[in-house]
Design a protein around this motif. Sequence first.
Motif, PDB file in Angstrom:
ATOM      1  N   GLU A 116     -21.338 -16.903  -0.574  1.00 51.39           N
ATOM      2  CA  GLU A 116     -21.995 -17.003  -1.559  1.00 51.39           C
ATOM      3  C   GLU A 116     -21.111 -17.527  -3.012  1.00 51.39           C
ATOM      4  O   GLU A 116     -21.434 -18.605  -3.430  1.00 51.39           O
ATOM      5  N   TYR A 117     -20.543 -16.299  -3.078  1.00 50.31           N
ATOM      6  CA  TYR A 117     -19.363 -16.369  -4.186  1.00 50.31           C
ATOM      7  C   TYR A 117     -18.946 -17.908  -4.130  1.00 50.31           C
ATOM      8  O   TYR A 117     -18.065 -18.550  -4.802  1.00 50.31           O
ATOM      9  N   GLU A 118     -18.094 -17.984  -3.172  1.00 44.39           N
ATOM     10  CA  GLU A 118     -17.283 -19.384  -2.836  1.00 44.39           C
ATOM     11  C   GLU A 118     -17.841 -20.642  -3.276  1.00 44.39           C
ATOM     12  O   GLU A 118     -17.923 -21.756  -3.981  1.00 44.39           O
ATOM     13  N   GLN A 119     -18.872 -21.197  -2.806  1.00 44.32           N
ATOM     14  CA  GLN A 119     -19.876 -22.235  -3.244  1.00 44.32           C
ATOM     15  C   GLN A 119     -20.155 -22.315  -4.430  1.00 44.32           C
ATOM     16  O   GLN A 119     -20.379 -23.393  -4.877  1.00 44.32           O
ATOM     17  N   SER A 120     -20.133 -20.867  -5.509  1.00 45.00           N
ATOM     18  CA  SER A 120     -21.266 -20.979  -6.250  1.00 45.00           C
ATOM     19  C   SER A 120     -20.071 -21.407  -7.598  1.00 45.00           C
ATOM     20  O   SER A 120     -20.384 -22.008  -8.424  1.00 45.00           O
ATOM     21  N   LYS A 121     -19.346 -20.887  -7.291  1.00 44.81           N
ATOM     22  CA  LYS A 121     -17.726 -21.053  -7.501  1.00 44.81           C
ATOM     23  C   LYS A 121     -17.500 -22.646  -7.494  1.00 44.81           C
ATOM     24  O   LYS A 121     -16.986 -23.275  -8.340  1.00 44.81           O
ATOM     25  N   ASN A 122     -17.535 -23.654  -6.975  1.00 41.85           N
ATOM     26  CA  ASN A 122     -17.065 -24.523  -6.038  1.00 41.85           C
ATOM     27  C   ASN A 122     -18.230 -25.314  -7.293  1.00 41.85           C
ATOM     28  O   ASN A 122     -17.862 -26.444  -7.217  1.00 41.85           O
ATOM     29  N   LYS A 123     -19.656 -25.131  -7.677  1.00 44.61           N
ATOM     30  CA  LYS A 123     -19.981 -25.968  -8.529  1.00 44.61           C
ATOM     31  C   LYS A 123     -20.138 -25.779  -9.692  1.00 44.61           C
ATOM     32  O   LYS A 123     -20.254 -26.413  -9.901  1.00 44.61           O
ATOM     33  N   VAL A 124     -19.682 -24.037 -10.044  1.00 40.88           N
ATOM     34  CA  VAL A 124     -19.371 -24.417 -11.530  1.00 40.88           C
ATOM     35  C   VAL A 124     -17.878 -25.452 -11.683  1.00 40.88           C
ATOM     36  O   VAL A 124     -17.582 -25.316 -13.002  1.00 40.88           O
ATOM     37  N   PHE A 125     -17.355 -25.070 -10.962  1.00 39.25           N
ATOM     38  CA  PHE A 125     -15.795 -25.592 -11.515  1.00 39.25           C
ATOM     39  C   PHE A 125     -15.470 -26.687 -10.874  1.00 39.25           C
ATOM     40  O   PHE A 125     -14.544 -27.234 -10.710  1.00 39.25           O
ATOM     41  N   LYS A 126     -16.335 -27.653  -9.937  1.00 34.28           N
ATOM     42  CA  LYS A 126     -16.558 -28.886  -9.240  1.00 34.28           C
ATOM     43  C   LYS A 126     -15.042 -29.107  -8.551  1.00 34.28           C
ATOM     44  O   LYS A 126     -13.997 -30.151  -9.336  1.00 34.28           O
ATOM     45  N   GLN A 127     -14.178 -29.003  -7.598  1.00 29.65           N
ATOM     46  CA  GLN A 127     -12.729 -28.734  -7.161  1.00 29.65           C
ATOM     47  C   GLN A 127     -12.789 -30.612  -7.036  1.00 29.65           C
ATOM     48  O   GLN A 127     -13.725 -31.299  -5.844  1.00 29.65           O
TER      49      GLN A 127
END
Length: 153
Positions: free
Chosen positions: A142-153
């Motif tokens: 869940e943390y990884e998904q949130s991080k990916n949304k915020v930082f959009k890789q």
Amino acid sequence: MELNKIEDILEKYFQGETSIAEENQLKTYFSSSNVAQHLEQYKPMFGYFSQAKEQKSTQEIPLQSKKRNVAWLSIAASAVVLLGIGTYFFVSEQKDTTAVASQTELGTYQDPEEALKATQKALALLSNNVNVGIESVQYIKEYEQSKNKVFKQ
């Protein structure tokens, strides 16, 4: 001119930049009777150096041999090594006797129902610990998904 030269050498002397020849010039100047009045304060210092050079010590200093210290040190080291080896064997022997006693007691049940209960209890404990680990992994996902949304890789 001689006085200026002596003052320059004296200043270099206090800075620690004089050569041995210059220091000898200072010693001869201050040991003479023709010293400038404003430099009279340095005369006892250079006079002391020449007097101290002349003195010889007559007192005998007894030297102790270091063989005694080495002998005691080697004896102490040997005692420590022997004590360590003895402790190691004593502890390992006690571990062996307790390990043999515990191996004979582990895993043996006379009653099959008691063995079943013990097995179920162990498996339940294992299951609880695995479930806690799986919940932690879900938080990480869940943390990884949130991080990916915020930082959009």
